[in-house]
Design an enzyme around this catalytic site. Structure first.
Site, PDB file in Angstrom:
ATOM      1  N   SER A 253       0.863  -1.179   0.000  1.00  0.00           N
ATOM      2  CA  SER A 253       0.000   0.000   0.000  1.00  0.00           C
ATOM      3  C   SER A 253       0.906   1.239   0.000  1.00  0.00           C
ATOM      4  O   SER A 253       1.861   1.316   0.782  1.00  0.00           O
ATOM      5  CB  SER A 253      -0.876  -0.020   1.261  1.00  0.00           C
ATOM      6  OG  SER A 253      -1.645   1.154   1.320  1.00  0.00           O
ATOM      7  N   GLY A 254       0.646   2.150  -0.904  1.00  0.00           N
ATOM      8  CA  GLY A 254       1.456   3.365  -0.981  1.00  0.00           C
ATOM      9  C   GLY A 254       2.696   3.220  -1.858  1.00  0.00           C
ATOM     10  O   GLY A 254       3.465   4.161  -2.017  1.00  0.00           O
ATOM     11  N   SER A 255       2.863   2.044  -2.468  1.00  0.00           N
ATOM     12  CA  SER A 255       4.063   1.839  -3.309  1.00  0.00           C
ATOM     13  C   SER A 255       3.927   2.546  -4.661  1.00  0.00           C
ATOM     14  O   SER A 255       4.918   2.730  -5.358  1.00  0.00           O
ATOM     15  CB  SER A 255       4.325   0.342  -3.516  1.00  0.00           C
ATOM     16  OG  SER A 255       3.224  -0.271  -4.159  1.00  0.00           O
ATOM     17  N   GLY A 256       2.692   2.897  -5.029  1.00  0.00           N
ATOM     18  CA  GLY A 256       2.519   3.648  -6.277  1.00  0.00           C
ATOM     19  C   GLY A 256       1.768   2.892  -7.370  1.00  0.00           C
ATOM     20  O   GLY A 256       1.735   3.344  -8.517  1.00  0.00           O
TER      21      GLY A 256
ATOM     22  N   SER B 207      -1.480   2.444  -8.005  1.00  0.00           N
ATOM     23  CA  SER B 207      -2.593   3.213  -8.589  1.00  0.00           C
ATOM     24  C   SER B 207      -2.083   4.359  -9.440  1.00  0.00           C
ATOM     25  O   SER B 207      -2.517   4.536 -10.593  1.00  0.00           O
ATOM     26  CB  SER B 207      -3.413   3.827  -7.457  1.00  0.00           C
ATOM     27  OG  SER B 207      -4.604   3.189  -7.334  1.00  0.00           O
TER      28      SER B 207
ATOM     29  N   SER C 123      -2.279  -7.573  -3.968  1.00  0.00           N
ATOM     30  CA  SER C 123      -2.082  -8.990  -4.339  1.00  0.00           C
ATOM     31  C   SER C 123      -0.838  -9.559  -3.659  1.00  0.00           C
ATOM     32  O   SER C 123       0.163  -9.837  -4.325  1.00  0.00           O
ATOM     33  CB  SER C 123      -2.027  -9.171  -5.863  1.00  0.00           C
ATOM     34  OG  SER C 123      -1.297  -8.167  -6.530  1.00  0.00           O
TER      35      SER C 123
HETATM   36  N1  LIG Z   1      -5.682  -4.217   6.276  1.00  0.00           N
HETATM   37  C1  LIG Z   1      -5.386  -3.646   5.118  1.00  0.00           C
HETATM   38  N2  LIG Z   1      -4.262  -4.011   4.455  1.00  0.00           N
HETATM   39  C2  LIG Z   1      -3.973  -3.427   3.270  1.00  0.00           C
HETATM   40  N3  LIG Z   1      -4.726  -2.464   2.679  1.00  0.00           N
HETATM   41  C3  LIG Z   1      -5.853  -2.072   3.310  1.00  0.00           C
HETATM   42  C4  LIG Z   1      -6.211  -2.630   4.561  1.00  0.00           C
HETATM   43  N4  LIG Z   1      -7.377  -2.046   4.954  1.00  0.00           N
HETATM   44  C5  LIG Z   1      -7.724  -1.164   3.996  1.00  0.00           C
HETATM   45  N5  LIG Z   1      -6.818  -1.180   3.011  1.00  0.00           N
HETATM   46  C6  LIG Z   1      -6.959  -0.397   1.765  1.00  0.00           C
HETATM   47  O1  LIG Z   1      -7.336  -1.354   0.770  1.00  0.00           O
HETATM   48  C7  LIG Z   1      -6.447  -1.287  -0.344  1.00  0.00           C
HETATM   49  C8  LIG Z   1      -5.892  -2.675  -0.701  1.00  0.00           C
HETATM   50  O2  LIG Z   1      -6.887  -3.439  -1.293  1.00  0.00           O
HETATM   51  P1  LIG Z   1      -6.480  -4.606  -2.273  1.00  0.00           P
HETATM   52  O3  LIG Z   1      -7.757  -5.133  -2.818  1.00  0.00           O
HETATM   53  O4  LIG Z   1      -5.476  -4.113  -3.230  1.00  0.00           O
HETATM   54  O5  LIG Z   1      -5.795  -5.668  -1.293  1.00  0.00           O
HETATM   55  S1  LIG Z   1      -5.449  -7.198  -1.558  1.00  0.00           S
HETATM   56  O6  LIG Z   1      -4.853  -7.288  -2.899  1.00  0.00           O
HETATM   57  O7  LIG Z   1      -6.695  -7.980  -1.498  1.00  0.00           O
HETATM   58  O8  LIG Z   1      -4.499  -7.586  -0.505  1.00  0.00           O
HETATM   59  C9  LIG Z   1      -5.285  -0.408   0.047  1.00  0.00           C
HETATM   60  O9  LIG Z   1      -5.120   0.425  -1.074  1.00  0.00           O
HETATM   61  P2  LIG Z   1      -3.688   0.762  -1.697  1.00  0.00           P
HETATM   62  O10 LIG Z   1      -3.089   1.721  -0.741  1.00  0.00           O
HETATM   63  O11 LIG Z   1      -4.057   1.416  -3.009  1.00  0.00           O
HETATM   64  O12 LIG Z   1      -2.892  -0.484  -1.882  1.00  0.00           O
HETATM   65  C10 LIG Z   1      -5.749   0.338   1.286  1.00  0.00           C
HETATM   66  O13 LIG Z   1      -6.183   1.617   0.920  1.00  0.00           O
HETATM   67  N1  LIG Z   2       7.616   6.660  -9.099  1.00  0.00           N
HETATM   68  C1  LIG Z   2       6.418   6.736  -8.527  1.00  0.00           C
HETATM   69  N2  LIG Z   2       5.409   5.961  -8.966  1.00  0.00           N
HETATM   70  C2  LIG Z   2       4.177   6.015  -8.376  1.00  0.00           C
HETATM   71  N3  LIG Z   2       3.869   6.822  -7.328  1.00  0.00           N
HETATM   72  C3  LIG Z   2       4.851   7.623  -6.849  1.00  0.00           C
HETATM   73  C4  LIG Z   2       6.148   7.612  -7.428  1.00  0.00           C
HETATM   74  N4  LIG Z   2       6.924   8.479  -6.739  1.00  0.00           N
HETATM   75  C5  LIG Z   2       6.141   9.028  -5.801  1.00  0.00           C
HETATM   76  N5  LIG Z   2       4.893   8.526  -5.849  1.00  0.00           N
HETATM   77  C6  LIG Z   2       3.791   8.915  -4.937  1.00  0.00           C
HETATM   78  O1  LIG Z   2       3.523   7.796  -4.094  1.00  0.00           O
HETATM   79  C7  LIG Z   2       2.134   7.745  -3.760  1.00  0.00           C
HETATM   80  C8  LIG Z   2       1.625   6.391  -4.162  1.00  0.00           C
HETATM   81  O2  LIG Z   2       0.253   6.269  -3.849  1.00  0.00           O
HETATM   82  P1  LIG Z   2      -0.696   5.254  -4.600  1.00  0.00           P
HETATM   83  O3  LIG Z   2      -0.519   5.368  -6.067  1.00  0.00           O
HETATM   84  O4  LIG Z   2      -2.066   5.448  -4.029  1.00  0.00           O
HETATM   85  O5  LIG Z   2      -0.081   3.843  -4.131  1.00  0.00           O
HETATM   86  P2  LIG Z   2      -0.829   2.437  -4.013  1.00  0.00           P
HETATM   87  O6  LIG Z   2      -1.878   2.384  -5.082  1.00  0.00           O
HETATM   88  O7  LIG Z   2       0.259   1.436  -4.225  1.00  0.00           O
HETATM   89  O8  LIG Z   2      -1.396   2.407  -2.632  1.00  0.00           O
HETATM   90  C9  LIG Z   2       1.454   8.884  -4.502  1.00  0.00           C
HETATM   91  O9  LIG Z   2       1.329   9.999  -3.633  1.00  0.00           O
HETATM   92  C10 LIG Z   2       2.476   9.215  -5.621  1.00  0.00           C
HETATM   93  O10 LIG Z   2       2.422  10.562  -6.029  1.00  0.00           O
END
Ligand SMILES: Nc1ncnc2c1ncn2[C@@H]1O[C@H](COP(=O)(O)OS(=O)(=O)O)[C@@H](OP(=O)(O)O)[C@H]1O
Ligand SMILES: Nc1ncnc2c1ncn2[C@@H]1O[C@H](COP(=O)(O)OP(=O)(O)O)[C@@H](O)[C@H]1O
Length: 212
Positions: free
Chosen positions: A37-40, A42, A109
């Site tokens: 989560s937060g790796s980028g 989306s 995933s």
């Molecule tokens: N417990 C927990 N762990 C991880 N993430 C959480 C959790 N609860 C809510 N969220 C939010 O749900 C997004 C991840 O959903 P996913 O469907 O990608 O997850 S998975 O593939 O089924 O593991 C994830 O979004 P991303 O940040 O875009 O990855 C979070 O915003």
């Molecule tokens: N190279 C990069 N690729 C994607 N996102 C990046 C990158 N560098 C910095 N970011 C920042 O990292 C954050 C990633 O958030 P997001 O796309 O929601 O991640 P995820 O979907 O994996 O949770 C965003 O604020 C985005 O602007």
């Protein structure tokens, strides 16, 4: 998972994927973005989609947050639910592949097994696993949704990377350094790879790039 009911039979359509691909002028494929989560995932998937769209390609992004508000609204974040979440997404992605669309999925995933099953649903060349490599510390610093802070406080259970595992892909098709490189560089890396894999063609990229 196959349907074992003998009354359920596959309907063979006259218009097939190949016909749609000819109409579209490009191959379809599944770009499977995986990472913490937060790796980028989306941000990158949508940025790549924009580039493909500008090139005249038919695209669609399946995004974790959105899909969990509809198709997978009944699922949480236990290992079991995550596996079912990914199973459903894999089937949807397979349908979209047949529809001739370049489908980009942005789900954590976290498990190797379900990613492998997603790959095995389609032909080898149709599935491109893209690992968004970003250290947990960087994701946590970004904390775009404030979820890591809550997870550290124990307000969210089973949070990936904190209290739920993430299995790093052992043999992804492509690794993008989303924790280190700029978004623009990561988009270029993916686009170059799509050319290399024959999803999009160089002349098309050159031709259309002049228009934008
Ligand atoms: N417990 C927990 N762990 C991880 N993430 C959480 C959790 N609860 C809510 N969220 C939010 O749900 C997004 C991840 O959903 P996913 O469907 O990608 O997850 S998975 O593939 O089924 O593991 C994830 O979004 P991303 O940040 O875009 O990855 C979070 O915003
Ligand atoms: N190279 C990069 N690729 C994607 N996102 C990046 C990158 N560098 C910095 N970011 C920042 O990292 C954050 C990633 O958030 P997001 O796309 O929601 O991640 P995820 O979907 O994996 O949770 C965003 O604020 C985005 O602007």
């Amino acid at each position: 998972m196959e349907n074992t009911d003998k009354h359920v039979v596959w309907h063979h359509a006259g218009i097939k994927r190949a016909h749609r691909e000819v109409l579209n002028g490009h191959r379809s494929a599944i770009l499977w973005f995986t990472g913490l989560s937060g790796s980028g995932k989306s941000t990158l998937a949508h940025a790549v989609e924009e580039r493909l769209h500008q090139l005249g390609c038919r695209t669609f992004v399946l995004d974790g947050d959105n899909v969990r508000q509809g198709l997978c609204t009944d699922l949480g974040f236990s290992d079991h639910d995550r596996r079912e979440n990914i199973r459903r997404i894999s089937e949807v992605a397979k349908l979209m592949l047949e529809a001739g669309v370049i489908t980009l999925t942005a789900f954590i995933s976290p498990f190797q097994m379900e990613r492998l099953q997603a790959r095995q649903l389609v032909a080898e060349n149709d599935f491109i696993e893209i690992y968004c490599n970003c250290e947990l510390a960087v994701c946590e610093r970004r904390d775009t949704k404030g979820l890591y802070r809550k997870a550290r406080l124990g307000e969210i259970k089973w949070f990936t990377g904190i209290s739920s595992p993430y299995e790093v892909p052992q043999h992804p098709d492509l690794v993008v350094e989303t924790g280190r490189d700029s978004l623009a560089d990561c988009v270029d890396t993916v686009m170059q790879f799509l050319v290399l894999r024959g999803v999009i063609e160089l002349p098309r990229v050159r031709e259309r790039a002049d228009e934008y």
